[in-house]
Design a protein around this motif. Sequence first.
Motif, short mmCIF file in Angstrom:
data_model
loop_
_atom_site.label_atom_id
_atom_site.label_comp_id
_atom_site.label_asym_id
_atom_site.label_seq_id
_atom_site.Cartn_x
_atom_site.Cartn_y
_atom_site.Cartn_z
N GLY A 1 0.79 -1.23 0.00
CA GLY A 1 0.00 0.00 0.00
C GLY A 1 0.82 1.27 0.00
O GLY A 1 0.29 2.36 -0.20
N ALA A 2 2.13 1.16 0.22
CA ALA A 2 2.99 2.34 0.28
C ALA A 2 3.28 2.86 -1.13
O ALA A 2 3.24 2.13 -2.11
CB ALA A 2 4.29 2.01 0.99
N LYS A 3 3.61 4.15 -1.18
CA LYS A 3 3.98 4.82 -2.43
C LYS A 3 5.41 5.30 -2.32
O LYS A 3 5.87 5.66 -1.23
CB LYS A 3 3.07 6.01 -2.70
CG LYS A 3 1.64 5.64 -2.90
CD LYS A 3 0.79 6.88 -3.11
CE LYS A 3 -0.66 6.44 -3.27
NZ LYS A 3 -1.54 7.54 -3.49
N THR A 4 6.10 5.33 -3.45
CA THR A 4 7.44 5.87 -3.50
C THR A 4 7.71 6.41 -4.89
O THR A 4 7.08 5.99 -5.86
CB THR A 4 8.49 4.81 -3.12
OG1 THR A 4 9.75 5.47 -2.93
CG2 THR A 4 8.62 3.73 -4.17
N THR A 5 8.65 7.33 -4.99
CA THR A 5 9.07 7.85 -6.28
C THR A 5 10.25 7.01 -6.77
O THR A 5 11.22 6.82 -6.04
CB THR A 5 9.50 9.32 -6.17
OG1 THR A 5 8.40 10.08 -5.68
CG2 THR A 5 9.92 9.88 -7.52
#
Length: 120
Positions: A65-69
């Motif tokens: 569920g995490a977001k990252t660039t």
Amino acid sequence: MKQFIALAGAMLAAAPAFAEDWDFMLTNGSGKPIKTIELAPAGTTEFKPQTVDPETRRDPIIKVGAKTTVRFDKAEKQCRYDLKATFEDGTSLVWTSANICENSYVTLKLAGGKPTITAN
């Protein structure tokens, strides 16, 4: 003068294609924590490890569920990439043909155990 023009033309033709800095937002919808992300031009096996934004990711694991660039060098005229995720448990999956040029947000998912990409 003709020799100079021919030499200059040959040098330009032999110049390598330049890569440009590129990034996109990745959401882990796979159901498993991701340890590493690698990208390869679609249809190749030339996967290269990618860096995630250190300002937004203090933990190298991309939790469910995490977001990252994700930052990478995009080859000139290359828009479709395969994404390989290696999970915390050591297994890997490949999501194919993500259009990075048209989509800034990519979500990696599993549908019936098969990798699928949602992008916008």
